[in-house]
Design a protein around this motif. Structure first.
Motif, PDB file in Angstrom:
ATOM      1  N   ARG A 158     -11.822  46.085  43.243  1.00  0.00           N
ATOM      2  CA  ARG A 158     -11.593  44.677  42.941  1.00  0.00           C
ATOM      3  C   ARG A 158     -11.928  43.800  44.149  1.00  0.00           C
ATOM      4  N   THR A 159     -11.707  44.334  45.342  1.00  0.00           N
ATOM      5  CA  THR A 159     -12.012  43.581  46.561  1.00  0.00           C
ATOM      6  C   THR A 159     -13.513  43.347  46.710  1.00  0.00           C
ATOM      7  N   THR A 160     -14.311  44.332  46.314  1.00  0.00           N
ATOM      8  CA  THR A 160     -15.765  44.230  46.473  1.00  0.00           C
ATOM      9  C   THR A 160     -16.451  43.614  45.253  1.00  0.00           C
ATOM     10  N   SER A 161     -15.709  43.387  44.184  1.00  0.00           N
ATOM     11  CA  SER A 161     -16.299  42.807  42.974  1.00  0.00           C
ATOM     12  C   SER A 161     -16.653  41.342  43.195  1.00  0.00           C
ATOM     13  N   GLU A 162     -17.687  40.884  42.499  1.00  0.00           N
ATOM     14  CA  GLU A 162     -18.035  39.460  42.576  1.00  0.00           C
ATOM     15  C   GLU A 162     -17.056  38.606  41.784  1.00  0.00           C
ATOM     16  N   TRP A 163     -16.182  39.273  41.014  1.00  0.00           N
ATOM     17  CA  TRP A 163     -15.216  38.550  40.200  1.00  0.00           C
ATOM     18  C   TRP A 163     -13.813  38.713  40.769  1.00  0.00           C
ATOM     19  N   SER A 164     -13.014  37.674  40.609  1.00  0.00           N
ATOM     20  CA  SER A 164     -11.636  37.728  41.095  1.00  0.00           C
ATOM     21  C   SER A 164     -10.824  38.703  40.248  1.00  0.00           C
ATOM     22  N   THR A 165      -9.692  39.114  40.773  1.00  0.00           N
ATOM     23  CA  THR A 165      -8.817  40.012  40.016  1.00  0.00           C
ATOM     24  C   THR A 165      -8.381  39.359  38.707  1.00  0.00           C
ATOM     25  N   THR A 166      -8.118  38.062  38.739  1.00  0.00           N
ATOM     26  CA  THR A 166      -7.716  37.360  37.515  1.00  0.00           C
ATOM     27  C   THR A 166      -8.837  37.383  36.482  1.00  0.00           C
ATOM     28  N   GLN A 167     -10.076  37.184  36.927  1.00  0.00           N
ATOM     29  CA  GLN A 167     -11.204  37.230  35.996  1.00  0.00           C
ATOM     30  C   GLN A 167     -11.381  38.633  35.414  1.00  0.00           C
ATOM     31  N   LEU A 168     -11.226  39.650  36.246  1.00  0.00           N
ATOM     32  CA  LEU A 168     -11.333  41.026  35.758  1.00  0.00           C
ATOM     33  C   LEU A 168     -10.216  41.328  34.757  1.00  0.00           C
ATOM     34  N   CYS A 169      -9.027  40.828  35.039  1.00  0.00           N
ATOM     35  CA  CYS A 169      -7.911  41.036  34.115  1.00  0.00           C
ATOM     36  C   CYS A 169      -8.178  40.359  32.772  1.00  0.00           C
ATOM     37  N   PHE A 170      -8.778  39.174  32.814  1.00  0.00           N
ATOM     38  CA  PHE A 170      -9.077  38.482  31.561  1.00  0.00           C
ATOM     39  C   PHE A 170     -10.141  39.239  30.768  1.00  0.00           C
ATOM     40  N   LEU A 171     -11.176  39.725  31.445  1.00  0.00           N
ATOM     41  CA  LEU A 171     -12.184  40.534  30.759  1.00  0.00           C
ATOM     42  C   LEU A 171     -11.541  41.754  30.107  1.00  0.00           C
ATOM     43  N   GLN A 172     -10.628  42.392  30.823  1.00  0.00           N
ATOM     44  CA  GLN A 172      -9.959  43.574  30.273  1.00  0.00           C
ATOM     45  C   GLN A 172      -9.105  43.202  29.065  1.00  0.00           C
ATOM     46  N   ALA A 173      -8.411  42.073  29.146  1.00  0.00           N
ATOM     47  CA  ALA A 173      -7.569  41.637  28.027  1.00  0.00           C
ATOM     48  C   ALA A 173      -8.412  41.366  26.787  1.00  0.00           C
ATOM     49  N   VAL A 174      -9.554  40.697  26.966  1.00  0.00           N
ATOM     50  CA  VAL A 174     -10.444  40.421  25.834  1.00  0.00           C
ATOM     51  C   VAL A 174     -10.991  41.721  25.262  1.00  0.00           C
ATOM     52  N   TYR A 175     -11.389  42.632  26.150  1.00  0.00           N
ATOM     53  CA  TYR A 175     -11.936  43.905  25.679  1.00  0.00           C
ATOM     54  C   TYR A 175     -10.878  44.693  24.905  1.00  0.00           C
ATOM     55  N   ASN A 176      -9.664  44.729  25.422  1.00  0.00           N
ATOM     56  CA  ASN A 176      -8.579  45.413  24.711  1.00  0.00           C
ATOM     57  C   ASN A 176      -8.372  44.802  23.325  1.00  0.00           C
ATOM     58  N   ALA A 177      -8.430  43.469  23.260  1.00  0.00           N
ATOM     59  CA  ALA A 177      -8.211  42.777  21.987  1.00  0.00           C
ATOM     60  C   ALA A 177      -9.312  43.100  20.989  1.00  0.00           C
ATOM     61  N   GLN A 178     -10.568  43.093  21.445  1.00  0.00           N
ATOM     62  CA  GLN A 178     -11.655  43.354  20.505  1.00  0.00           C
ATOM     63  C   GLN A 178     -11.702  44.822  20.092  1.00  0.00           C
ATOM     64  N   GLN A 179     -11.045  45.688  20.858  1.00  0.00           N
ATOM     65  CA  GLN A 179     -10.937  47.101  20.489  1.00  0.00           C
ATOM     66  C   GLN A 179      -9.660  47.390  19.692  1.00  0.00           C
ATOM     67  N   LEU A 180      -8.903  46.331  19.361  1.00  0.00           N
ATOM     68  CA  LEU A 180      -7.655  46.453  18.588  1.00  0.00           C
ATOM     69  C   LEU A 180      -6.643  47.368  19.267  1.00  0.00           C
ATOM     70  N   ARG A 181      -6.546  47.263  20.578  1.00  0.00           N
ATOM     71  CA  ARG A 181      -5.635  48.125  21.330  1.00  0.00           C
ATOM     72  C   ARG A 181      -4.214  47.568  21.404  1.00  0.00           C
ATOM     73  N   TYR A 182      -4.037  46.297  21.071  1.00  0.00           N
ATOM     74  CA  TYR A 182      -2.721  45.692  21.243  1.00  0.00           C
ATOM     75  C   TYR A 182      -1.846  45.839  20.004  1.00  0.00           C
ATOM     76  N   ASP A 183      -0.563  45.982  20.242  1.00  0.00           N
ATOM     77  CA  ASP A 183       0.433  45.888  19.181  1.00  0.00           C
ATOM     78  C   ASP A 183       0.316  44.479  18.587  1.00  0.00           C
ATOM     79  N   PRO A 184       0.219  44.344  17.256  1.00  0.00           N
ATOM     80  CA  PRO A 184       0.099  43.009  16.647  1.00  0.00           C
ATOM     81  C   PRO A 184       1.225  42.058  17.022  1.00  0.00           C
ATOM     82  N   LEU A 185       2.355  42.595  17.439  1.00  0.00           N
ATOM     83  CA  LEU A 185       3.449  41.733  17.889  1.00  0.00           C
ATOM     84  C   LEU A 185       3.037  40.966  19.146  1.00  0.00           C
ATOM     85  N   GLU A 186       2.194  41.591  19.973  1.00  0.00           N
ATOM     86  CA  GLU A 186       1.758  40.976  21.224  1.00  0.00           C
ATOM     87  C   GLU A 186       0.499  40.130  21.035  1.00  0.00           C
ATOM     88  N   TYR A 187      -0.479  40.702  20.345  1.00  0.00           N
ATOM     89  CA  TYR A 187      -1.716  39.964  20.080  1.00  0.00           C
ATOM     90  C   TYR A 187      -2.371  40.540  18.834  1.00  0.00           C
TER      91      TYR A 187
END
Length: 311
Positions: free
Chosen positions: A33-62
């Motif tokens: 994360r330190t060497t990435s061109e993206w901030s940790t927050t941006q990487l976390c958002f990408l991961q959250a979107v990817y998890n959502a599009q893969q239907l990984r979340y409990d529907p109670l959460e998202y």
């Protein structure tokens, strides 16, 4: 989260809109994360979107079918300018605001967060399509619930099982293949159609396909892709071949592509004016018996309260 809520109170007393996502499972290490061109927050958002599009979340959460991805921005705490930077760099794609705000993580975005695409896990038979968008996932999931309710749950229907992303491997060819006389062309198309996938099928007790369904996102190649999907469904000789369109206008574009394909003869002769609701189409062809918009599907599906689901 369900256990935590139940420990301190009752799920029935909690508004699902107040329940945030609880996990990210970001694969990048602190050093990466330190060497990435993206901030940790941006990487976390990408991961959250990817998890959502893969239907990984409990529907109670998202819940992809009902929740805007603006909620994911709020949960991660990312500013709009930082999201725009991801969009500008094409590591994130804005799919639509039609149903609610949806983003998709691009191949470059998956590389940024270290998510590989594994056949049989992330895509393939019963798993998903390669490079599938969040909007397409939403359409397929809404259609799956619709088929489960309208067909599989109906004792009068021959359908006993609904299967997403159903792969068929056989020697069948699309009807358009035989509209010419070039044997080399037939052989080439035969090889490309030796393996194809349907977004959804309804199977009977003997495992025979009775319902086929394709969720179609109209893009620059739709005049080629739509007739190919028609041929793919028609080759299965289903009782019903259902299309899911992202909107009323998209339904008309799908029909136009079948009326006037880039290759081969028209798959559908019947035409309708642009003002005709797609729900009024009456078409009975081997690869087209009905067309439904995503919003119509969402209105027809009676979804359980996420608080009543098992986590």
């Amino acid at each position: 989260m369900r256990r935590a809520i139940a420990c301190c109170g009752s799920l029935a007393d909690v508004d699902p809109d107040d329940v945030p996502i609880c996990t990210l499972n970001l694969k990048r290490s602190a050093e990466e994360r330190t060497t990435s061109e993206w901030s940790t927050t941006q990487l976390c958002f990408l991961q959250a979107v990817y998890n959502a599009q893969q239907l990984r979340y409990d529907p109670l959460e998202y819940d992809l079918l009902s929740d805007s991805m603006l909620r994911l921005q709020e949960y991660v705490g990312i500013e709009s300018d930082a999201v725009q930077d991801l969009l500008d760099a094409d590591v994130l794609r804005h799919d639509t605001d039609r149903h609610h705000r949806l983003y998709s993580v691009t191949p470059a975005g998956r590389d940024a967060i270290g998510e590989s695409y594994r056949r049989g896990v992330d895509y393939g038979h019963e798993c998903g399509d390669l490079e599938e968008s969040s909007e397409h996932v939403l359409a397929v999931e809404a259609a799956r619930l619709y088929l489960e309710h309208e067909y599989a749950a109906d004792p009068e229907s021959p359908v006993t099982q609904v299967v997403p992303y159903y792969e068929i491997q056989d020697g069948s060819l699309p009807a358009a293949t035989f509209m010419g006389t070039d044997e080399d062309a037939v052989e080439e198309v035969s090889e490309s159609y030796s393996l194809h996938r349907l977004d959804l099928v309804g199977l009977d007790a003997e495992g025979e396909i009775r319902i086929t369904l394709e969720a179609e996102r109209v893009n620059n190649d739709h005049r080629r892709a739509v007739p190919a999907d028609f041929d793919k469904m028609a080759a299965c000789d289903p009782d019903e071949a259902i299309w899911v369109a992202m909107s009323h206008d998209a339904a008309h574009e799908i029909l136009a592509a079948l009326n006037d394909p880039l290759e081969g003869e028209p798959r559908v002769e019947k035409t309708y004016s642009e003002s005709t609701p797609s729900s009024s189409f009456t078409i009975d062809e081997p690869g087209f018996s009905d067309i439904i918009t995503v919003n119509q599907l969402l209105d027809r599906v009676d979804r359980p309260d996420p608080r009543d689901l098992q986590g």
